[in-house]
Write an enzyme that holds these catalytic residues in place. Structure first.
Site, PDB file in Angstrom:
ATOM      1  N   ARG A   1      33.364  19.771  32.275  1.00 28.42           N
ATOM      2  CA  ARG A   1      32.820  19.209  33.265  1.00 28.42           C
ATOM      3  C   ARG A   1      33.592  18.019  33.758  1.00 28.42           C
ATOM      4  NH1 ARG A   1      27.761  16.133  30.198  1.00 28.42           N
ATOM      5  NH2 ARG A   1      29.007  15.114  28.615  1.00 28.42           N
TER       6      ARG A   1
ATOM      7  N   GLU B   1      14.962  22.154  42.725  1.00 29.35           N
ATOM      8  CA  GLU B   1      16.042  23.139  43.093  1.00 29.35           C
ATOM      9  C   GLU B   1      15.778  24.298  44.136  1.00 29.35           C
ATOM     10  OE1 GLU B   1      16.582  21.825  38.882  1.00 29.35           O
ATOM     11  OE2 GLU B   1      14.693  22.521  40.057  1.00 29.35           O
TER      12      GLU B   1
ATOM     13  N   PHE C   1      17.245  26.888  36.345  1.00 31.30           N
ATOM     14  CA  PHE C   1      16.711  26.039  37.145  1.00 31.30           C
ATOM     15  C   PHE C   1      17.318  26.485  38.719  1.00 31.30           C
ATOM     16  CE2 PHE C   1      16.220  22.968  33.805  1.00 31.30           C
ATOM     17  CZ  PHE C   1      14.862  23.516  33.467  1.00 31.30           C
TER      18      PHE C   1
ATOM     19  N   ARG D   1      28.978  22.796  30.346  1.00 28.95           N
ATOM     20  CA  ARG D   1      29.306  21.407  30.612  1.00 28.95           C
ATOM     21  C   ARG D   1      30.379  20.794  29.688  1.00 28.95           C
ATOM     22  NH1 ARG D   1      24.974  18.004  29.936  1.00 28.95           N
ATOM     23  NH2 ARG D   1      24.104  19.326  28.414  1.00 28.95           N
TER      24      ARG D   1
END
Length: 308
Positions: free
Chosen positions: A4, A52, A77, A161
């Site tokens: 990330r 979202e 999501f 991530r």
């Protein structure tokens, strides 16, 4: 460095060059790593809150006005909750939105079963116009981002991530829609998507020690799939094993089998999640429970090689 952080650093560089790139988050800028961009580019970063579907519509509107939006949330999501908005506002409307789904499959670990997603590729692969990339590591993502910015049409980018391990180095060249041939072999083809490559590499070494020659392909672009590379390898080995951190239904295995059944009928098997509910756990335990370990790859590859 965490994936990330590499992602945010490269986005920062690209945003300085291209003032059309905009960032949208669903109250997860800190978790996903984009928070630093809000300080650098306050006029081009939007926190949409835990909404979202609304974020997807905002991004489509921005794209219609000539911007290049990147939207971010955990994989379920964006792929599930915003599915209809992606289908209508992005795909049907042919908008240039980048959909970033983080911590797919078992990499969700202790965030819990509701945050774990095994069907994101299957859902979005069924939509017209969507390109799908499942990145191996931070180096590959950094190398891919300049292309991702320029790509026409919506794109789903699937990534972890916190992943720190890298397979590729700075000499790597990203080619959209083209599989990377990791090594040649003659007994079986192993096709790994995204970060599953790391387990496939361990398994390949074990198989080599046991006298089994593996041809290993790394597939970062699930859609469009590199059919030519897959057919070429399948014709050579006659056996194909796919490896993915995803459901067996509708992901890499489905895409490979659809290709081979039509053009080169081949005996295939899969390392994938087989209709199991999501759960909480650490990464090693989850891989073991869902049959995604290097040992699982070795066992299924050996069985497939022996099969007639």
């Amino acid at each position: 460095m965490e994936l990330r952080k590499m992602y945010a650093a490269e986005l920062s560089r690209l945003m300085k060059q291209n003032d059309k790139i905009v960032i949208l988050d669903a109250d997860l800028a800190g978790a996903i790593g984009t928070k630093q961009l809000y300080a650098e580019f306050p006029e081009r970063c939007i926190d949409c809150g835990i909404a979202e579907a609304n974020m997807a519509c905002i991004a489509a509107g921005l794209s219609a006005q000539g911007f290049i939006p990147f939207i971010h949330s955990f994989a379920p999501f964006v792929a599930r909750r915003a599915f209809d908005q992606i289908a209508v506002s992005m795909c049907y409307s042919e908008q240039n939105v980048r959909i970033v789904g983080t911590d797919p499959g078992v990499t969700t670990t202790t965030n819990g079963g509701t945050h774990m997603c095994f069907e994101d590729i299957a859902a979005l692969r069924g939509l017209c116009n969507v390109a799908i990339i499942d990145v191996v590591d931070g180096v590959q993502l950094v190398k891919a981002l300049p292309y991702i910015v320029e790509h026409k049409g919506p794109m789903y980018i699937r990534m972890e991530r916190k992943q720190g391990a890298c397979y590729w180095d700075d000499n790597y060249k990203f080619n959209f829609g083209k599989a990377d041939l990791i090594q040649q072999g003659k007994d079986i083809t192993v096709i790994a998507s995204g970060a599953s490559l790391f387990d496939a590499l361990k398994a390949t070494e074990t198989l080599k020690q046991q006298g089994i020659s593996v041809e290993l392909l790394s597939v970062h672009t699930i859609k469009p799939l590199d059919e030519r590379a897959i057919i070429k390898s399948a014709k050579k080995t006659g056996k194909v094993l796919t490896v993915e951190n995803h459901s067996i239904h509708g992901g890499l295995y489905g895409a490979v089998c659809e290709t081979l059944s039509a053009q080169c009928p081949t005996l295939c098997d899969a390392i994938a999640v087989r209709d199991k509910l999501t759960q909480v756990g650490n990464i090693d335990d989850l891989k073991r429970d869902y049959g995604l370990t290097a040992d699982d790859i070795v066992a299924r590859a050996k069985a497939l090689v022996k099969a007639k």
